[in-house]
Motif scaffolding. Structure first.
Motif, PDB file in Angstrom:
ATOM      1  N   HIS A  25      32.745  43.294  38.111  1.00 38.91           N
ATOM      2  CA  HIS A  25      34.182  43.036  38.099  1.00 38.91           C
ATOM      3  C   HIS A  25      34.453  41.687  38.759  1.00 38.91           C
ATOM      4  O   HIS A  25      33.842  41.351  39.780  1.00 38.91           O
ATOM      5  CB  HIS A  25      34.913  44.161  38.856  1.00 38.91           C
ATOM      6  CG  HIS A  25      36.396  44.068  38.764  1.00 38.91           C
ATOM      7  ND1 HIS A  25      37.103  44.477  37.653  1.00 38.91           N
ATOM      8  CD2 HIS A  25      37.315  43.593  39.642  1.00 38.91           C
ATOM      9  CE1 HIS A  25      38.390  44.264  37.863  1.00 38.91           C
ATOM     10  NE2 HIS A  25      38.549  43.720  39.054  1.00 38.91           N
ATOM     11  N   ARG A  26      35.359  40.941  38.172  1.00 42.28           N
ATOM     12  CA  ARG A  26      35.814  39.656  38.725  1.00 42.28           C
ATOM     13  C   ARG A  26      37.327  39.725  38.766  1.00 42.28           C
ATOM     14  O   ARG A  26      37.958  40.148  37.806  1.00 42.28           O
ATOM     15  CB  ARG A  26      35.370  38.521  37.803  1.00 42.28           C
ATOM     16  CG  ARG A  26      35.887  37.149  38.202  1.00 42.28           C
ATOM     17  CD  ARG A  26      35.553  36.149  37.077  1.00 42.28           C
ATOM     18  NE  ARG A  26      35.772  34.781  37.454  1.00 42.28           N
ATOM     19  CZ  ARG A  26      36.910  34.112  37.247  1.00 42.28           C
ATOM     20  NH1 ARG A  26      37.932  34.711  36.663  1.00 42.28           N
ATOM     21  NH2 ARG A  26      37.019  32.861  37.609  1.00 42.28           N
ATOM     22  N   GLU A  27      37.891  39.319  39.893  1.00 44.87           N
ATOM     23  CA  GLU A  27      39.350  39.335  40.004  1.00 44.87           C
ATOM     24  C   GLU A  27      39.798  38.178  40.881  1.00 44.87           C
ATOM     25  O   GLU A  27      39.069  37.758  41.783  1.00 44.87           O
ATOM     26  CB  GLU A  27      39.810  40.665  40.607  1.00 44.87           C
ATOM     27  CG  GLU A  27      41.310  40.861  40.482  1.00 44.87           C
ATOM     28  CD  GLU A  27      41.725  42.321  40.498  1.00 44.87           C
ATOM     29  OE1 GLU A  27      42.856  42.566  40.935  1.00 44.87           O
ATOM     30  OE2 GLU A  27      40.940  43.187  40.091  1.00 44.87           O
ATOM     31  N   ILE A  28      40.989  37.680  40.605  1.00 45.31           N
ATOM     32  CA  ILE A  28      41.579  36.617  41.429  1.00 45.31           C
ATOM     33  C   ILE A  28      42.724  37.235  42.221  1.00 45.31           C
ATOM     34  O   ILE A  28      43.679  37.752  41.645  1.00 45.31           O
ATOM     35  CB  ILE A  28      42.075  35.440  40.566  1.00 45.31           C
ATOM     36  CG1 ILE A  28      40.909  34.846  39.758  1.00 45.31           C
ATOM     37  CG2 ILE A  28      42.723  34.373  41.454  1.00 45.31           C
ATOM     38  CD1 ILE A  28      41.321  33.816  38.726  1.00 45.31           C
ATOM     39  N   PHE A  29      42.590  37.207  43.537  1.00 48.46           N
ATOM     40  CA  PHE A  29      43.609  37.742  44.435  1.00 48.46           C
ATOM     41  C   PHE A  29      44.401  36.584  45.035  1.00 48.46           C
ATOM     42  O   PHE A  29      43.910  35.460  45.132  1.00 48.46           O
ATOM     43  CB  PHE A  29      42.957  38.550  45.567  1.00 48.46           C
ATOM     44  CG  PHE A  29      42.181  39.742  45.074  1.00 48.46           C
ATOM     45  CD1 PHE A  29      42.826  40.899  44.653  1.00 48.46           C
ATOM     46  CD2 PHE A  29      40.797  39.723  45.046  1.00 48.46           C
ATOM     47  CE1 PHE A  29      42.116  41.996  44.203  1.00 48.46           C
ATOM     48  CE2 PHE A  29      40.069  40.823  44.602  1.00 48.46           C
ATOM     49  CZ  PHE A  29      40.734  41.964  44.179  1.00 48.46           C
TER      50      PHE A  29
ATOM     51  N   GLN B 266      42.398  43.124  49.954  1.00 48.15           N
ATOM     52  CA  GLN B 266      42.591  43.480  48.542  1.00 48.15           C
ATOM     53  C   GLN B 266      41.241  43.754  47.874  1.00 48.15           C
ATOM     54  O   GLN B 266      41.123  44.660  47.035  1.00 48.15           O
ATOM     55  CB  GLN B 266      43.323  42.364  47.796  1.00 48.15           C
ATOM     56  CG  GLN B 266      44.789  42.217  48.196  1.00 48.15           C
ATOM     57  CD  GLN B 266      45.392  40.967  47.575  1.00 48.15           C
ATOM     58  OE1 GLN B 266      45.680  40.954  46.390  1.00 48.15           O
ATOM     59  NE2 GLN B 266      45.567  39.923  48.362  1.00 48.15           N
ATOM     60  N   ALA B 267      40.228  43.011  48.272  1.00 47.30           N
ATOM     61  CA  ALA B 267      38.880  43.220  47.726  1.00 47.30           C
ATOM     62  C   ALA B 267      38.334  44.590  48.149  1.00 47.30           C
ATOM     63  O   ALA B 267      37.732  45.297  47.340  1.00 47.30           O
ATOM     64  CB  ALA B 267      37.943  42.094  48.178  1.00 47.30           C
TER      65      ALA B 267
ATOM     66  N   THR C  31      39.170  34.019  44.008  1.00 48.95           N
ATOM     67  CA  THR C  31      38.261  34.645  43.047  1.00 48.95           C
ATOM     68  C   THR C  31      37.203  35.449  43.807  1.00 48.95           C
ATOM     69  O   THR C  31      36.528  34.927  44.693  1.00 48.95           O
ATOM     70  CB  THR C  31      37.558  33.589  42.170  1.00 48.95           C
ATOM     71  OG1 THR C  31      38.550  32.796  41.517  1.00 48.95           O
ATOM     72  CG2 THR C  31      36.641  34.241  41.145  1.00 48.95           C
TER      73      THR C  31
ATOM     74  N   LYS D  60      40.044  47.161  46.064  1.00 49.48           N
ATOM     75  CA  LYS D  60      39.559  47.131  44.682  1.00 49.48           C
ATOM     76  C   LYS D  60      38.212  47.837  44.572  1.00 49.48           C
ATOM     77  O   LYS D  60      37.981  48.598  43.625  1.00 49.48           O
ATOM     78  CB  LYS D  60      39.469  45.686  44.172  1.00 49.48           C
ATOM     79  CG  LYS D  60      38.972  45.545  42.758  1.00 49.48           C
ATOM     80  CD  LYS D  60      39.705  46.395  41.722  1.00 49.48           C
ATOM     81  CE  LYS D  60      41.038  45.853  41.361  1.00 49.48           C
ATOM     82  NZ  LYS D  60      41.658  46.550  40.196  1.00 49.48           N
TER      83      LYS D  60
END
Length: 160
Positions: free
Chosen positions: A130-134, A144-145, A116, A148
């Motif tokens: 923005h919140r994302e789970i990689f 990846q962050a 996360t 993004k």
């Protein structure tokens, strides 16, 4: 070598005659390092601060202890404060703050698993949350962050 997204983002920042600065926790300076390797880094990169440990968040970036206690160091709320403080510190047109969990041992929960990442980006026209789970290894999550962030900034700059 920086990703194609990061190079495109750097170019777009240069074209718009802007600059960028970072407050990095989970990425520990990797975002600034990736942008530093782009062709226009000397024209766009203002700087960055690695705020991996809570002490740095509180003592240098002035995140209230109560916010860290209430929301955890890896949260949207703390990331927003980091972005606001870094924006003042660097007087940057674009400021990126990032916190999160690339490996076990932080504040992970079932709702906030490892991978996360929380982003807060301040641009002249917007504040991007923005919140994302990689998925992947810690390095894969961090890269990846970075990608993004580049993608989110590019989308925002197209509207300016």
């Amino acid at each position: 070598m920086p990703s194609e997204n990061t190079i495109k983002c750097s170019n777009a920042i240069k074209v718009k005659k802007m600059n960028i600065a970072f407050a990095e926790s989970v990425t520990a300076g990797r975002m600034a390092a990736e942008f530093a390797m782009t062709p226009h880094s000397g024209k766009i990169l203002r700087g960055g601060i690695v705020c991996y440990e809570v002490f740095v968040k509180e003592q240098i970036l002035h995140v209230p202890h109560a916010a860290i206690e209430k929301y955890t160091p890896e949260s949207a709320e703390v990331t927003q404060i980091l972005a606001q403080q870094a924006s003042k510190m660097f007087n940057s047109k674009i400021t990126v703050a990032v916190t999160g969990l690339a490996a076990p041992g932080g504040s992970e929960t079932k709702e906030k698993p490892v991978g996360t990442i929380f982003f807060h980006i301040i641009t002249p026209s917007d504040q991007i949350k923005h919140r994302e789970i990689f998925k992947g290894s810690p390095e894969e999550i961090v890269l990846q962050a970075v990608d993004k962030v580049s993608e989110l900034i590019l989308i925002n700059l197209q509207s300016l």
